[in-house]
Scaffold this motif. Structure first.
Motif, PDB file in Angstrom:
ATOM      1  N   ILE A   1      -2.889  11.767   7.392  1.00 42.66           N
ATOM      2  CA  ILE A   1      -2.167  10.627   7.654  1.00 42.66           C
ATOM      3  C   ILE A   1      -0.700  11.075   7.552  1.00 42.66           C
ATOM      4  CG2 ILE A   1      -1.419   8.475   6.675  1.00 42.66           C
ATOM      5  CD1 ILE A   1      -4.355   8.057   5.930  1.00 42.66           C
ATOM      6  N   VAL A   2      -0.206  11.656   6.518  1.00 43.26           N
ATOM      7  CA  VAL A   2       1.336  12.015   6.402  1.00 43.26           C
ATOM      8  C   VAL A   2       1.697  13.074   7.602  1.00 43.26           C
ATOM      9  CG1 VAL A   2       2.672  13.343   4.687  1.00 43.26           C
ATOM     10  CG2 VAL A   2       1.284  11.623   3.699  1.00 43.26           C
ATOM     11  N   ALA A   3       0.901  13.713   8.040  1.00 44.91           N
ATOM     12  CA  ALA A   3       1.434  14.738   8.915  1.00 44.91           C
ATOM     13  C   ALA A   3       1.517  14.075  10.513  1.00 44.91           C
ATOM     14  CB  ALA A   3       0.467  15.920   9.254  1.00 44.91           C
ATOM     15  N   MET A   4       0.737  12.869  10.524  1.00 43.63           N
ATOM     16  CA  MET A   4       0.495  12.118  11.898  1.00 43.63           C
ATOM     17  C   MET A   4       1.461  10.921  11.831  1.00 43.63           C
ATOM     18  SD  MET A   4      -1.377  13.737  13.735  1.00 43.63           S
ATOM     19  CE  MET A   4      -0.658  15.206  13.075  1.00 43.63           C
ATOM     20  N   GLU A   5       2.250  10.620  10.919  1.00 45.54           N
ATOM     21  CA  GLU A   5       2.928   9.565  10.613  1.00 45.54           C
ATOM     22  C   GLU A   5       4.284   9.777  11.625  1.00 45.54           C
ATOM     23  OE1 GLU A   5       3.429   6.375   9.533  1.00 45.54           O
ATOM     24  OE2 GLU A   5       1.285   6.634   9.389  1.00 45.54           O
ATOM     25  N   THR A   6       4.769   8.878  12.405  1.00 46.90           N
ATOM     26  CA  THR A   6       6.148   9.033  13.287  1.00 46.90           C
ATOM     27  C   THR A   6       7.119   8.789  12.304  1.00 46.90           C
ATOM     28  OG1 THR A   6       5.961   6.729  13.735  1.00 46.90           O
ATOM     29  CG2 THR A   6       5.032   8.361  15.357  1.00 46.90           C
ATOM     30  N   ASP A   7       7.150   7.935  11.318  1.00 46.14           N
ATOM     31  CA  ASP A   7       8.203   7.975  10.157  1.00 46.14           C
ATOM     32  C   ASP A   7       7.883   8.696   9.232  1.00 46.14           C
ATOM     33  OD1 ASP A   7       9.435   5.832  11.747  1.00 46.14           O
ATOM     34  OD2 ASP A   7       8.186   4.285  10.487  1.00 46.14           O
ATOM     35  N   ARG A   8       8.864   9.418   8.663  1.00 50.14           N
ATOM     36  CA  ARG A   8       8.724  10.242   7.505  1.00 50.14           C
ATOM     37  C   ARG A   8       8.268   9.639   6.006  1.00 50.14           C
ATOM     38  NH1 ARG A   8      13.848  14.293   7.050  1.00 50.14           N
ATOM     39  NH2 ARG A   8      12.242  16.014   6.943  1.00 50.14           N
ATOM     40  N   LEU A   9       7.311  10.251   5.517  1.00 51.11           N
ATOM     41  CA  LEU A   9       6.874   9.628   4.276  1.00 51.11           C
ATOM     42  C   LEU A   9       7.405  10.962   3.311  1.00 51.11           C
ATOM     43  CD1 LEU A   9       3.192   8.507   5.148  1.00 51.11           C
ATOM     44  CD2 LEU A   9       5.229   7.276   5.034  1.00 51.11           C
ATOM     45  N   HIS A  10       7.736  10.357   1.902  1.00 49.10           N
ATOM     46  CA  HIS A  10       7.884  11.012   0.887  1.00 49.10           C
ATOM     47  C   HIS A  10       7.108  10.821  -0.368  1.00 49.10           C
ATOM     48  CE1 HIS A  10      11.717  11.507   2.954  1.00 49.10           C
ATOM     49  NE2 HIS A  10      11.684  10.322   3.339  1.00 49.10           N
ATOM     50  N   LEU A  11       6.753  12.089  -1.085  1.00 47.66           N
ATOM     51  CA  LEU A  11       6.192  11.945  -1.977  1.00 47.66           C
ATOM     52  C   LEU A  11       7.016  12.186  -3.217  1.00 47.66           C
ATOM     53  CD1 LEU A  11       3.208  14.993  -1.250  1.00 47.66           C
ATOM     54  CD2 LEU A  11       2.998  12.279  -1.311  1.00 47.66           C
ATOM     55  N   ASP A  12       6.965  11.169  -4.163  1.00 49.57           N
ATOM     56  CA  ASP A  12       7.868  11.295  -5.633  1.00 49.57           C
ATOM     57  C   ASP A  12       7.631  12.249  -6.205  1.00 49.57           C
ATOM     58  OD1 ASP A  12       9.579  10.000  -7.418  1.00 49.57           O
ATOM     59  OD2 ASP A  12       7.830   9.006  -8.482  1.00 49.57           O
ATOM     60  N   ASN A  13       8.718  13.168  -6.419  1.00 52.98           N
ATOM     61  CA  ASN A  13       9.041  14.082  -7.298  1.00 52.98           C
ATOM     62  C   ASN A  13       9.969  14.047  -8.320  1.00 52.98           C
ATOM     63  OD1 ASN A  13      11.517  14.212  -5.680  1.00 52.98           O
ATOM     64  ND2 ASN A  13      11.302  16.388  -5.221  1.00 52.98           N
ATOM     65  N   SER A  14      10.270  12.538  -8.715  1.00 52.03           N
ATOM     66  CA  SER A  14      11.294  12.182  -9.883  1.00 52.03           C
ATOM     67  C   SER A  14      10.863  12.360 -11.133  1.00 52.03           C
ATOM     68  CB  SER A  14      12.058  10.954  -9.246  1.00 52.03           C
ATOM     69  OG  SER A  14      11.092   9.879  -9.391  1.00 52.03           O
ATOM     70  N   VAL A  15       9.420  12.420 -11.375  1.00 53.47           N
ATOM     71  CA  VAL A  15       8.967  12.209 -12.880  1.00 53.47           C
ATOM     72  C   VAL A  15       9.276  13.512 -13.759  1.00 53.47           C
ATOM     73  CG1 VAL A  15       6.672  11.771 -14.170  1.00 53.47           C
ATOM     74  CG2 VAL A  15       7.280  10.808 -11.864  1.00 53.47           C
ATOM     75  N   ALA A  16       9.878  12.894 -14.850  1.00 51.76           N
ATOM     76  CA  ALA A  16      10.261  14.103 -15.984  1.00 51.76           C
ATOM     77  C   ALA A  16       9.172  14.048 -16.962  1.00 51.76           C
ATOM     78  CB  ALA A  16      11.599  13.925 -16.314  1.00 51.76           C
ATOM     79  N   ARG A  17       8.627  15.074 -17.377  1.00 52.10           N
ATOM     80  CA  ARG A  17       7.816  14.904 -18.487  1.00 52.10           C
ATOM     81  C   ARG A  17       8.578  14.227 -19.923  1.00 52.10           C
ATOM     82  NH1 ARG A  17       4.237  19.555 -21.691  1.00 52.10           N
ATOM     83  NH2 ARG A  17       2.604  18.160 -22.339  1.00 52.10           N
ATOM     84  N   PHE A  18       7.788  13.453 -20.211  1.00 47.65           N
ATOM     85  CA  PHE A  18       8.148  12.617 -21.412  1.00 47.65           C
ATOM     86  C   PHE A  18       9.023  11.384 -21.170  1.00 47.65           C
ATOM     87  CE2 PHE A  18       7.187  16.843 -23.409  1.00 47.65           C
ATOM     88  CZ  PHE A  18       5.873  16.367 -23.797  1.00 47.65           C
ATOM     89  N   SER A  19       9.322  11.172 -19.957  1.00 46.70           N
ATOM     90  CA  SER A  19      10.219   9.857 -19.546  1.00 46.70           C
ATOM     91  C   SER A  19       9.493   8.636 -19.556  1.00 46.70           C
ATOM     92  CB  SER A  19      10.855  10.141 -18.286  1.00 46.70           C
ATOM     93  OG  SER A  19       9.783  10.315 -17.170  1.00 46.70           O
ATOM     94  N   ASP A  20      10.049   7.548 -19.577  1.00 42.61           N
ATOM     95  CA  ASP A  20       9.463   6.366 -19.762  1.00 42.61           C
ATOM     96  C   ASP A  20       8.414   6.348 -18.665  1.00 42.61           C
ATOM     97  OD1 ASP A  20      11.086   5.612 -22.079  1.00 42.61           O
ATOM     98  OD2 ASP A  20      12.335   4.595 -20.933  1.00 42.61           O
ATOM     99  N   PHE A  21       7.329   5.667 -19.088  1.00 45.47           N
ATOM    100  CA  PHE A  21       6.323   5.571 -17.825  1.00 45.47           C
ATOM    101  C   PHE A  21       6.698   4.507 -16.994  1.00 45.47           C
ATOM    102  CE2 PHE A  21       2.254   4.910 -15.603  1.00 45.47           C
ATOM    103  CZ  PHE A  21       1.497   5.981 -15.991  1.00 45.47           C
ATOM    104  N   ASP A  22       6.730   4.461 -15.603  1.00 45.09           N
ATOM    105  CA  ASP A  22       6.919   3.424 -14.700  1.00 45.09           C
ATOM    106  C   ASP A  22       5.757   2.893 -14.110  1.00 45.09           C
ATOM    107  OD1 ASP A  22       7.995   2.031 -12.696  1.00 45.09           O
ATOM    108  OD2 ASP A  22       9.148   3.777 -11.751  1.00 45.09           O
TER     109      ASP A  22
END
Length: 92
Positions: A29-50
């Protein structure tokens, strides 16, 4: 491509087959999307759970330990799918 040798128990596991199929389906699905999709890579260990971006894998504790499945965002950064993460009570 690296092939992982699974134990006989994992090879016959319906849960493992379901997980692998879900990963393949999401990658397609991600490869076939015409609009770009992004995976979240902003999580830091021990940061507040979102809880807006992530569901708890098991216990509802206050800090991130690690991400099981990242949150998925559209090109304009709208949340498409919540991620799943393991939480911990240990702070930085």
């Amino acid at each position: 491509m690296k092939v992982v040798n699974l134990s006989p128990a994992l090879k016959s596991s319906t849960e493992m087959k379901s997980y692998i199929n879900s990963c393949i389906r999401m990658a397609w699905i991600v490869a076939m999307e015409t609009d770009r999709l992004h995976l979240d890579n902003s999580v830091a260990r021990f940061s507040d759970f979102d809880t807006v971006k992530y569901d708890y894998y098991d216990e509802e504790l206050e800090n991130f330990d690690y991400v099981v499945w990242p949150a998925l965002f559209s090109e304009n950064l709208q949340l498409i799918g919540k991620g799943v993460a393991v939480a911990t009570s240990r702070a930085r």
